[in-house]
Design a protein around this motif. Structure first.
Motif, short mmCIF file in Angstrom:
data_model
loop_
_atom_site.label_atom_id
_atom_site.label_comp_id
_atom_site.label_asym_id
_atom_site.label_seq_id
_atom_site.Cartn_x
_atom_site.Cartn_y
_atom_site.Cartn_z
N THR A 15 0.81 -1.22 0.00
CA THR A 15 0.00 0.00 0.00
C THR A 15 0.84 1.27 0.00
O THR A 15 0.33 2.35 -0.22
N ALA A 16 2.13 1.14 0.24
CA ALA A 16 2.96 2.34 0.39
C ALA A 16 3.04 3.15 -0.89
O ALA A 16 3.21 4.36 -0.86
N THR A 17 2.92 2.48 -2.04
CA THR A 17 3.06 3.18 -3.31
C THR A 17 1.72 3.35 -4.03
O THR A 17 1.71 3.78 -5.18
N ALA A 18 0.63 3.00 -3.37
CA ALA A 18 -0.67 3.07 -4.03
C ALA A 18 -1.16 4.51 -4.04
O ALA A 18 -1.46 5.08 -3.00
N ALA A 19 -1.25 5.11 -5.23
CA ALA A 19 -1.71 6.48 -5.36
C ALA A 19 -3.22 6.48 -5.60
O ALA A 19 -3.71 6.95 -6.62
N ARG A 20 -3.95 5.96 -4.64
CA ARG A 20 -5.40 5.87 -4.74
C ARG A 20 -6.03 6.60 -3.57
O ARG A 20 -5.40 6.81 -2.54
N PHE A 21 -7.29 6.97 -3.74
CA PHE A 21 -8.02 7.64 -2.65
C PHE A 21 -8.25 6.64 -1.53
O PHE A 21 -8.78 5.56 -1.73
N ASP A 22 -7.85 7.02 -0.31
CA ASP A 22 -7.90 6.13 0.84
C ASP A 22 -8.95 6.63 1.82
O ASP A 22 -8.77 7.66 2.47
N LEU A 23 -10.05 5.89 1.93
CA LEU A 23 -11.13 6.27 2.83
C LEU A 23 -10.77 6.16 4.30
O LEU A 23 -11.39 6.79 5.15
N TYR A 24 -9.79 5.34 4.59
CA TYR A 24 -9.49 5.00 5.97
C TYR A 24 -8.42 5.87 6.63
O TYR A 24 -8.41 6.03 7.84
N VAL A 25 -7.48 6.37 5.87
CA VAL A 25 -6.22 6.80 6.46
C VAL A 25 -6.38 7.92 7.50
O VAL A 25 -5.82 7.83 8.60
N PHE A 26 -7.12 8.95 7.19
CA PHE A 26 -7.21 10.08 8.13
C PHE A 26 -7.98 9.69 9.39
O PHE A 26 -7.51 9.93 10.51
N ILE A 27 -9.15 9.11 9.24
CA ILE A 27 -9.97 8.79 10.41
C ILE A 27 -9.28 7.75 11.28
O ILE A 27 -9.33 7.82 12.52
N HIS A 28 -8.59 6.81 10.68
CA HIS A 28 -7.90 5.80 11.49
C HIS A 28 -6.73 6.40 12.25
O HIS A 28 -6.46 5.99 13.39
N LYS A 29 -6.03 7.36 11.67
CA LYS A 29 -4.97 8.04 12.42
C LYS A 29 -5.57 8.73 13.65
O LYS A 29 -5.00 8.67 14.75
N ALA A 30 -6.70 9.40 13.47
CA ALA A 30 -7.34 10.09 14.59
C ALA A 30 -7.78 9.10 15.66
O ALA A 30 -7.58 9.34 16.86
N LEU A 31 -8.37 7.98 15.26
CA LEU A 31 -8.85 7.01 16.23
C LEU A 31 -7.69 6.35 16.96
O LEU A 31 -7.79 6.08 18.18
N LEU A 155 -11.86 -2.12 -2.39
CA LEU A 155 -12.44 -0.85 -2.85
C LEU A 155 -11.76 -0.36 -4.12
O LEU A 155 -12.41 0.10 -5.06
N TRP A 156 -10.42 -0.45 -4.16
CA TRP A 156 -9.69 0.02 -5.33
C TRP A 156 -9.93 -0.86 -6.56
O TRP A 156 -9.87 -0.37 -7.68
N ALA A 157 -10.20 -2.12 -6.35
CA ALA A 157 -10.50 -3.01 -7.47
C ALA A 157 -11.92 -2.80 -7.99
O ALA A 157 -12.18 -3.00 -9.18
N LEU A 158 -12.81 -2.36 -7.12
CA LEU A 158 -14.23 -2.30 -7.47
C LEU A 158 -14.72 -0.91 -7.85
O LEU A 158 -15.75 -0.78 -8.52
N TYR A 159 -13.99 0.14 -7.42
CA TYR A 159 -14.47 1.51 -7.61
C TYR A 159 -13.36 2.42 -8.13
O TYR A 159 -12.20 2.26 -7.78
N ARG A 160 -13.77 3.39 -8.95
CA ARG A 160 -12.86 4.46 -9.36
C ARG A 160 -12.70 5.44 -8.20
O ARG A 160 -13.52 5.49 -7.29
N ASP A 161 -11.66 6.26 -8.27
CA ASP A 161 -11.43 7.22 -7.19
C ASP A 161 -12.56 8.23 -7.08
O ASP A 161 -12.92 8.63 -5.96
N ASP A 162 -13.13 8.67 -8.18
CA ASP A 162 -14.22 9.64 -8.08
C ASP A 162 -15.43 9.03 -7.38
O ASP A 162 -16.16 9.72 -6.64
N GLU A 163 -15.64 7.73 -7.55
CA GLU A 163 -16.73 7.06 -6.85
C GLU A 163 -16.43 6.96 -5.35
O GLU A 163 -17.33 7.10 -4.52
N LEU A 164 -15.17 6.72 -5.01
CA LEU A 164 -14.79 6.64 -3.60
C LEU A 164 -14.89 8.01 -2.92
O LEU A 164 -15.30 8.10 -1.77
N VAL A 165 -14.51 9.06 -3.63
CA VAL A 165 -14.67 10.41 -3.09
C VAL A 165 -16.14 10.71 -2.84
O VAL A 165 -16.51 11.27 -1.80
N ALA A 166 -16.99 10.33 -3.78
CA ALA A 166 -18.42 10.56 -3.60
C ALA A 166 -18.96 9.76 -2.42
O ALA A 166 -19.80 10.26 -1.64
#
Length: 239
Positions: A15-31, A155-166
């Motif tokens: 995952t270190a080089t994955a330039a995809r929209f990440d739904l988890y990263v910010f909220i998980h850092k906070a938690l 998520l990255w296999a099933l959805y485009r980034d614009d769909e994940l942002v939405a």
């Protein structure tokens, strides 16, 4: 529940080089920050100081309520999205969530027991809560790692980034201001300054200016003056 050995291969490298929209990263850092801080607070609590005991137990209850809400958000939005295009794809973490909700209820009972305990019982009940909360946090850390690798891969296999942002925006629209302020309080100390700049650029594009200013006020209360100055410069705001 997941263990480290259950994670296949070098998931960090994957995952270190994955330039995809990440739904988890910010909220998980906070938690993670919220959980670590709360476990430490319970461990350091003077059970015979009424004010300190009340403050720490309030924080425990707030953490548990936040984690219950987080489970619901993931069930309603992220798991639903995965299952819509890959039936059974979120089964593992959905099963974890059932166990987490049971653990949260048990921890709430332990918190109440300590809050109402006779003086002679407090030390033992506090140690029990500390150990059980620490174990629960440990399980959550492993669980979040699975979500950030396996669920993100789905998520990255099933959805485009614009769909994940939405999808992310629909989730965010359900969060009331008080909950958002609490999350931002922990994001302020859990994210890097560049990450905070990304967060507030997105908020400025989608939220009313007064709401953004209120959240910036939350950040300013939590960070050092140099860190605030770097953030203000990054978002083009006067320190």
């Amino acid at each position: 529940m997941h263990t480290i050995s259950a994670l296949p291969g070098n998931t960090y490298a994957a995952t270190a080089t994955a330039a995809r929209f990440d739904l988890y990263v910010f909220i998980h850092k906070a938690l993670r920050e919220f959980m670590h801080h709360t476990v430490a607070a319970v461990g350091a609590m003077d059970v015979d100081d009424a004010g300190e005991r009340a403050d720490v137990l309030d924080q425990v209850e707030l953490l548990l309520a936040t984690l219950r809400g987080h489970v619901q958000h993931e069930n309603d939005f992220i798991h639903t999205a995965i299952e819509a295009r890959r039936p059974g794809g979120a089964a593992d973490t959905a099963g974890d969530h059932v166990e987490h909700l049971e653990a949260i209820a048990n921890l709430e009972d332990e918190t109440h027991a300590l809050r109402t305990a006779a003086p002679a019982q407090r030390a033992l009940l506090a140690l029990r809560l500390y150990r059980h909360l620490a174990a629960f946090v440990g399980e959550n850390l492993l669980h979040m790692q699975v979500e950030e690798t396996r669920n993100n891969a789905a998520l990255w296999a099933l959805y485009r980034d614009d769909e994940l942002v939405a999808l992310h925006d629909r989730l965010m629209a359900t969060i009331p201001p008080q909950e958002m302020a609490l999350v931002v309080r922990w994001l302020a100390v859990a994210l890097s300054v560049p990450e905070l700049a990304i967060l507030f650029a997105d908020l400025r594009a989608k939220a009313p200016p007064q709401a953004v200013e209120a959240l910036l006020g939350v950040v300013r209360q939590q960070v050092s003056a140099p860190r605030w100055a770097r953030l203000a410069q990054a978002i083009g705001r006067e320190a």
